[in-house]
Design a protein around this motif. Sequence first.
Motif, PDB file in Angstrom:
ATOM      1  N   GLY A   1       0.795  -1.221   0.000  1.00 58.02           N
ATOM      2  CA  GLY A   1       0.000   0.000   0.000  1.00 58.02           C
ATOM      3  C   GLY A   1       0.824   1.266   0.000  1.00 58.02           C
ATOM      4  N   GLY A   2       2.125   1.137  -0.231  1.00 57.96           N
ATOM      5  CA  GLY A   2       2.980   2.314  -0.285  1.00 57.96           C
ATOM      6  C   GLY A   2       3.495   2.789   1.055  1.00 57.96           C
ATOM      7  N   LEU A   3       3.176   2.070   2.137  1.00 58.30           N
ATOM      8  CA  LEU A   3       3.666   2.422   3.471  1.00 58.30           C
ATOM      9  C   LEU A   3       4.631   1.358   3.967  1.00 58.30           C
ATOM     10  N   VAL A   4       5.669   1.794   4.662  1.00 63.73           N
ATOM     11  CA  VAL A   4       6.643   0.860   5.213  1.00 63.73           C
ATOM     12  C   VAL A   4       6.783   1.109   6.711  1.00 63.73           C
ATOM     13  N   GLY A   5       6.782   0.027   7.493  1.00 64.07           N
ATOM     14  CA  GLY A   5       6.994   0.118   8.929  1.00 64.07           C
ATOM     15  C   GLY A   5       8.442  -0.178   9.241  1.00 64.07           C
ATOM     16  N   LEU A   6       9.169   0.807   9.752  1.00 62.03           N
ATOM     17  CA  LEU A   6      10.614   0.700   9.922  1.00 62.03           C
ATOM     18  C   LEU A   6      11.015   0.605  11.387  1.00 62.03           C
ATOM     19  N   ARG A   7      11.946  -0.276  11.660  1.00 59.30           N
ATOM     20  CA  ARG A   7      12.429  -0.495  13.021  1.00 59.30           C
ATOM     21  C   ARG A   7      13.935  -0.750  12.975  1.00 59.30           C
ATOM     22  N   VAL A   8      14.671  -0.186  13.906  1.00 59.97           N
ATOM     23  CA  VAL A   8      16.101  -0.457  14.060  1.00 59.97           C
ATOM     24  C   VAL A   8      16.323  -0.891  15.508  1.00 59.97           C
ATOM     25  N   PRO A   9      16.417  -2.193  15.768  1.00 57.78           N
ATOM     26  CA  PRO A   9      16.559  -2.662  17.146  1.00 57.78           C
ATOM     27  C   PRO A   9      17.936  -2.322  17.705  1.00 57.78           C
ATOM     28  N   SER A  10      18.035  -2.321  19.024  1.00 56.98           N
ATOM     29  CA  SER A  10      19.323  -2.044  19.665  1.00 56.98           C
ATOM     30  C   SER A  10      19.941  -3.292  20.284  1.00 56.98           C
ATOM     31  N   HIS A  11      19.232  -4.411  20.262  1.00 58.33           N
ATOM     32  CA  HIS A  11      19.756  -5.627  20.873  1.00 58.33           C
ATOM     33  C   HIS A  11      20.921  -6.169  20.037  1.00 58.33           C
ATOM     34  N   PRO A  12      22.069  -6.478  20.658  1.00 54.66           N
ATOM     35  CA  PRO A  12      23.247  -6.923  19.902  1.00 54.66           C
ATOM     36  C   PRO A  12      23.017  -8.155  19.034  1.00 54.66           C
ATOM     37  N   LEU A  13      22.261  -9.131  19.525  1.00 52.47           N
ATOM     38  CA  LEU A  13      22.035 -10.329  18.725  1.00 52.47           C
ATOM     39  C   LEU A  13      21.114 -10.040  17.539  1.00 52.47           C
TER      40      LEU A  13
END
Length: 212
Positions: A109-121
Motif C-alpha cells: 500500500g505504499g507504506l513501510v513500517g521501519l524499526r532499528v533494534p538495539s539488541h546486539p544479537l
Amino acid sequence: MTSFAQNDAAIAVDAAWTVLLQGGVVAYPSETVWGLAVLPDHPEGVERLYEVKGRAAHRPVQVSCQDARAALDLARPSAALTALSVLWPGPLTLVTPALTGTPSTLAPGGLVGLRVPSHPLALALLRRCGGRLLTTSCNPSGQPPALTAAQAQDMALADFVLPEVQAAGEGPVGGQASTVVQLPEGTMLRSGPLDRAVAALLAEVRPSELNA
C-alpha cells in the motif's frame, strides 16, 4: 565479551542465516520482545511467516534494519522522519510513506513500517542477512509475545530459535513492544517505551511540515 561468547553468538547467527536462506522463520531477541524474522526477498519465507503467525494477509509486518541509514533508504523524506530517526537504534517503529519503487513486500500500500533494534544479537543477525529482515513479534496473532528463548521455543512458531548467549553482552528483553508512530502526521499508533521522547521531538517540528 569473551571470545567464547563471541564464537557462540557467531555460530548461532550463522545457523539462523542458513535457516532463513531455506525460507525458514527465525525467532530472535530484541530490546522489546522476541520477534520472528524472514528474508524479505524469499517468497516462501514471507508466506510462512504469515502462516505461522496466523496474520491476515492485508496486515503488513515491519522491516527491521541494521541501522538508521538502511531504514531511511526505504522511506520518503519528511521533517518528522528526520527528527525521530535520531531515536534509532531503539524501541521505535515508524510507519511512513515508502520511496517509489520499494517492493510491495516491504511496503504494502505504499507504506513501510521501519524499526532499528538495539539488541546486539538482533543487530548481528541483521548484519549477517544483508541489513534488512521482515519481522513481527513472536506470538500467535492476538496472544502475548515471547519474552524468553524458552517461551519462543514453546510457541513452536519458528524453525530456529536463537539461543540466549548470556555472556554475549546482550541486554535484557524489556517486555514492552515498541512505540509506533504514523508519519508524516506524527500520529501515535501504539504506546511504548519512547512515547515521551517522540512527543518532545515532534514538538520541535513545525505543524506545516508534519502534514506535508
